[in-house]
Design an enzyme around this catalytic site. Sequence first.
Site, PDB file in Angstrom:
ATOM      1  N   ALA A 179      -0.709  12.853   2.168  1.00  0.00           N
ATOM      2  CA  ALA A 179      -0.603  13.171   3.590  1.00  0.00           C
ATOM      3  C   ALA A 179       0.848  13.518   3.848  1.00  0.00           C
ATOM      4  O   ALA A 179       1.749  12.883   3.301  1.00  0.00           O
ATOM      5  CB  ALA A 179      -1.022  11.983   4.442  1.00  0.00           C
ATOM      6  N   ASP A 180       1.088  14.527   4.643  1.00  0.00           N
ATOM      7  CA  ASP A 180       2.482  14.939   4.831  1.00  0.00           C
ATOM      8  C   ASP A 180       2.657  15.741   6.118  1.00  0.00           C
ATOM      9  O   ASP A 180       1.740  16.458   6.542  1.00  0.00           O
ATOM     10  CB  ASP A 180       2.918  15.801   3.639  1.00  0.00           C
ATOM     11  N   THR A 181       3.820  15.606   6.711  1.00  0.00           N
ATOM     12  CA  THR A 181       4.221  16.492   7.807  1.00  0.00           C
ATOM     13  C   THR A 181       5.402  17.296   7.299  1.00  0.00           C
ATOM     14  O   THR A 181       5.975  16.983   6.261  1.00  0.00           O
ATOM     15  CB  THR A 181       4.691  15.699   9.039  1.00  0.00           C
TER      16      THR A 181
ATOM     17  N   ARG B 297       5.772  16.216  20.133  1.00  0.00           N
ATOM     18  CA  ARG B 297       5.665  14.924  19.460  1.00  0.00           C
ATOM     19  C   ARG B 297       4.211  14.611  19.174  1.00  0.00           C
ATOM     20  O   ARG B 297       3.358  14.661  20.064  1.00  0.00           O
ATOM     21  CB  ARG B 297       6.264  13.837  20.351  1.00  0.00           C
TER      22      ARG B 297
ATOM     23  N   PHE C  99      -2.353   4.715  -2.246  1.00  0.00           N
ATOM     24  CA  PHE C  99      -1.087   4.205  -2.751  1.00  0.00           C
ATOM     25  C   PHE C  99      -0.014   4.640  -1.779  1.00  0.00           C
ATOM     26  O   PHE C  99      -0.042   5.758  -1.297  1.00  0.00           O
ATOM     27  CB  PHE C  99      -0.779   4.803  -4.116  1.00  0.00           C
TER      28      PHE C  99
ATOM     29  N   LEU D 126       9.945   8.331   6.089  1.00  0.00           N
ATOM     30  CA  LEU D 126       9.914   6.874   6.223  1.00  0.00           C
ATOM     31  C   LEU D 126      10.384   6.193   4.945  1.00  0.00           C
ATOM     32  O   LEU D 126      10.200   6.714   3.854  1.00  0.00           O
ATOM     33  CB  LEU D 126       8.477   6.416   6.510  1.00  0.00           C
TER      34      LEU D 126
ATOM     35  N   TRP E 159       3.074   1.542   8.136  1.00  0.00           N
ATOM     36  CA  TRP E 159       2.426   2.638   8.858  1.00  0.00           C
ATOM     37  C   TRP E 159       0.988   2.830   8.375  1.00  0.00           C
ATOM     38  O   TRP E 159       0.057   2.900   9.151  1.00  0.00           O
ATOM     39  CB  TRP E 159       3.258   3.910   8.620  1.00  0.00           C
TER      40      TRP E 159
ATOM     41  N   ASP F 103      -2.306  10.691 -11.477  1.00  0.00           N
ATOM     42  CA  ASP F 103      -2.013   9.277 -11.293  1.00  0.00           C
ATOM     43  C   ASP F 103      -1.049   8.797 -12.378  1.00  0.00           C
ATOM     44  O   ASP F 103      -1.348   8.899 -13.561  1.00  0.00           O
ATOM     45  CB  ASP F 103      -3.353   8.520 -11.399  1.00  0.00           C
TER      46      ASP F 103
END
Lengths: 430, 276, 276
Positions: free
Chosen positions: A93-95, A102, A193, A214, A222, A289
């Site tokens: 997952a990524d932004t 926002r 993970f 983060l 989170w 992995d």
Amino acid sequence: MSLECYIKDALPFGHEFEIINLQSIPRETSPITFPKREAEDVNGKTVKTIKTQHFVALCFEEKVVFALEIVVYFSLNSANNGPVERLLFVSKADTNGYCDLRLDIGQITKSIIAYILAISPGHYLRAVKPLIRKALSGAKIIKRSTSVQRALEILSNRPLDSKGITSRVKIPDQDLYVSFPVPTEIVTKVSLFTRAEPQYLFSNSSKNPRKHVLSGDKLLKWWLKIVDQIVVEDFDNKTKATLQIPGEEKRVISNYLRNTAYQNWTVGDIFSESPQDIALYRIPLFPDDPKGRFLDHLISDGRISKVNVLTFWTELQARQEFRLGSTVSVIGVSGKYIGRCNEPERTDIIIPTSKKNFKNLKNYITGEEYDTEEGAEEAYMNIRDIFDMHYSTKMIKVIGNHHKIATTKRPEINTINVINTLSVHRKPKS
Amino acid sequence: MCIANSVCGNAFRGLAECEDEMALAENEAELYKIKLMAPVFDKRDKLIEKIPFFWNIALTQHSDFSNYVRASDFKYIEAIKKIVVKPLALEDEECTARDFQITIEFNEIKGDLKAQHVSKVFKIEKDVSKILIKKNRTAEDDELDADLGFLTSEPVNIDWPKSYDNINPELISDKSTPEGKKNYRTGMKTFFAWFKWTGLKPGKEFPNGDALANLFNEELYPYCVKYYTEAQRDVMDESDGDSEDDSDAPLDLDLEEVNDEEGSDSKHLNKKTKLQ
Amino acid sequence: MCIANSVCGNAFRGLAECEDEMALAENEAELYKIKLMAPVFDKRDKLIEKIPFFWNIALTQHSDFSNYVRASDFKYIEAIKKIVVKPLALEDEECTARDFQITIEFNEIKGDLKAQHVSKVFKIEKDVSKILIKKNRTAEDDELDADLGFLTSEPVNIDWPKSYDNINPELISDKSTPEGKKNYRTGMKTFFAWFKWTGLKPGKEFPNGDALANLFNEELYPYCVKYYTEAQRDVMDESDGDSEDDSDAPLDLDLEEVNDEEGSDSKHLNKKTKLQ
């Protein structure tokens, strides 16, 4: 319920977004955990594993801004009508920091996971590409093993359509795909993970000063919050929810679990029943992995069939890739899913005709460079044009319905994109 | 076996000579192959012209081609009538086996694209001083390019489609506004911008123009018929052996080995891949 | 452009002919290259013999070679004095450019290994009925092998090192006990077992014997000098672009793209298939 319905309540009110919702054809694959010999029949094929990839990207103002990749595995045990497992592995997952609004990425992520959890098992099991396809009868069929010369010979007897495509032989679905009965009892697992990384899906996006990366510790918290909400909302109260931090003391791990809404969080993992279980037969391996490399090491050490789960986590932590980073954790859920069950509409999900096409589509997003906003724009435009040209479809428009988020525009940041070199354009990495 | 150092020294010098001779022999063998293939390619070119949308189908099928151009370009890829790659050595003895010319012929798209054919020549260069933009280049890049050579090309003119007017670099007058810059940069990434690629201005022209040229020369042109027939398969979702990624590979452990073997140094696990 | 079907039909049939002609031309070009390279390789073979431990250094340097043999074999790799790969077509007109012979010469290791040289011939076969063990093979495997050909070889004798007595398949009498089985299977995976590889008993002989033979023919022998010099570099930690192993890439938990997405053109061959 479509993805739109799930996601709109996580998006700021009144703003228009577009979503790209891709899925691969479900296919039979090798088991993700090493099959134990005793549990096997003569052919060693008792457990059927069905793998399906999901890729969801969110666009705002003609830019790709967020993406999430989830792999869904079904493990069917045909031997003794054994347990059916459904495992959602949240792989990436990524932004990229190019959204001027926002967003509550946590809620967006949660809504997508909830949407995928709600997809009915039948959707995945109805038409599965088998591991080994039975030989197709009929000499006039063009397939992978058909030589170029033979294919040309076959083509010479077929009419072409207005785009130069020959009339394909219609092969009945039952000759190409297998279907499995929809099980009544399913154990649903969620696994992920967490490890802080500058970027997961948007290459070079960490160079965007507006991207917020983060720390390992915050990332863990989170994700824990997201998974905690999912368990509360969609699982029954006997569900096992676990947190493992390789190499960390139990007391420290427990600290993370103090404020969870769900009551039954424990320290450990969802894969083993006892820390004494042999790791090889319990711990699954996912695409890319790094645990695979560790198993590799255990094999050359000759200890592969002896190392138990407890030792596995302890030693794994000692490995460089785990030691150098900040907090790394393994979050798991295992239990009974009691949420909604949907059959996705054909218009909701795009399922490319082959794994290759799925990868090519995804590559329009993940193959871009995101050191500047241009990458996010290019990815958007390319997907839009490919959808239009090759899939005769459009991205799904969603109007946000989430009132709580402040919808003020972020202050303009003084000229960030003064770079005048052209970024490398989706060049395949060699 | 050499024990005295000088004996070894001579052997090493001899090996260096052998490497040079091998390079010469390779080039000669390449030239021989080029000449042998030429008449077959000529014959093939004529047949391909008779098959509608051949190039669109073949190029779309190749898994890499789309990485080099913009998705919107496929509208114009569809208009490609003919592609021919010719090694320059066929007509010019001075050229090495690695120099070539690509000719692309477009059909007209009414009101958008002019019918035209464009030829672009690609040559190996070893003089790194010709590279005009040195930014982002290391001394090692220069050493490698000087040794192995790098691809260059003369820019050639092509008529852009009307629909690209707003991103056509030659029509953009306001290259200083953010909008103008953005359009300029978008235009520089289209297939049409590739025709101006020189290889001497890295970062300032069509990206990876050399790799796209090599793709035409080494894969798209020689194996176009293979890609075309692949695209016409009746079974659409078959994986292609080599081109498959490893993520579906079985856990590559020998079951019996795992169960039987105690403390051996066996390494028989597929090292390339992670397990699954 | 063909509109009537028959026009296209003829074009397709013509293209099939071109494919055949191209295959013939490729083979001829390969033969030409083989003949051109032969004297250079002969010269090189003689020079290499003068350099102590040349083959041990070159083979150890190659990133793949060690995937095919057992770690304990390297003691005997060190004893290799000479390796020569000869295309059969040099002496036999009947052979294709893809058939070859590998000769390996070992120095004596006192009390352990006899000095010996062994030659093994590898030929392309298209008759899949010769494959004796069909287990795990699909109809599609047969079709592909019948079309593209598969590598086979005659078994040849080699004297095993004394230290391998307990795993030497020919010395193991109790193949039914777990211990005996295990030793047998271990032995079958050593470099020495490769010499008995035929390609006709998949799962019952040295694993991936064809891939190891091809590695000698296509990489280890032709580019041995490159590997040797690489091994002698003064700067040891430089990466080698292509030959870089993925496992050296930054390690992440599923985070990076590793090679999942761009498997397509990767030259990394997935050499090892399932061991049995």
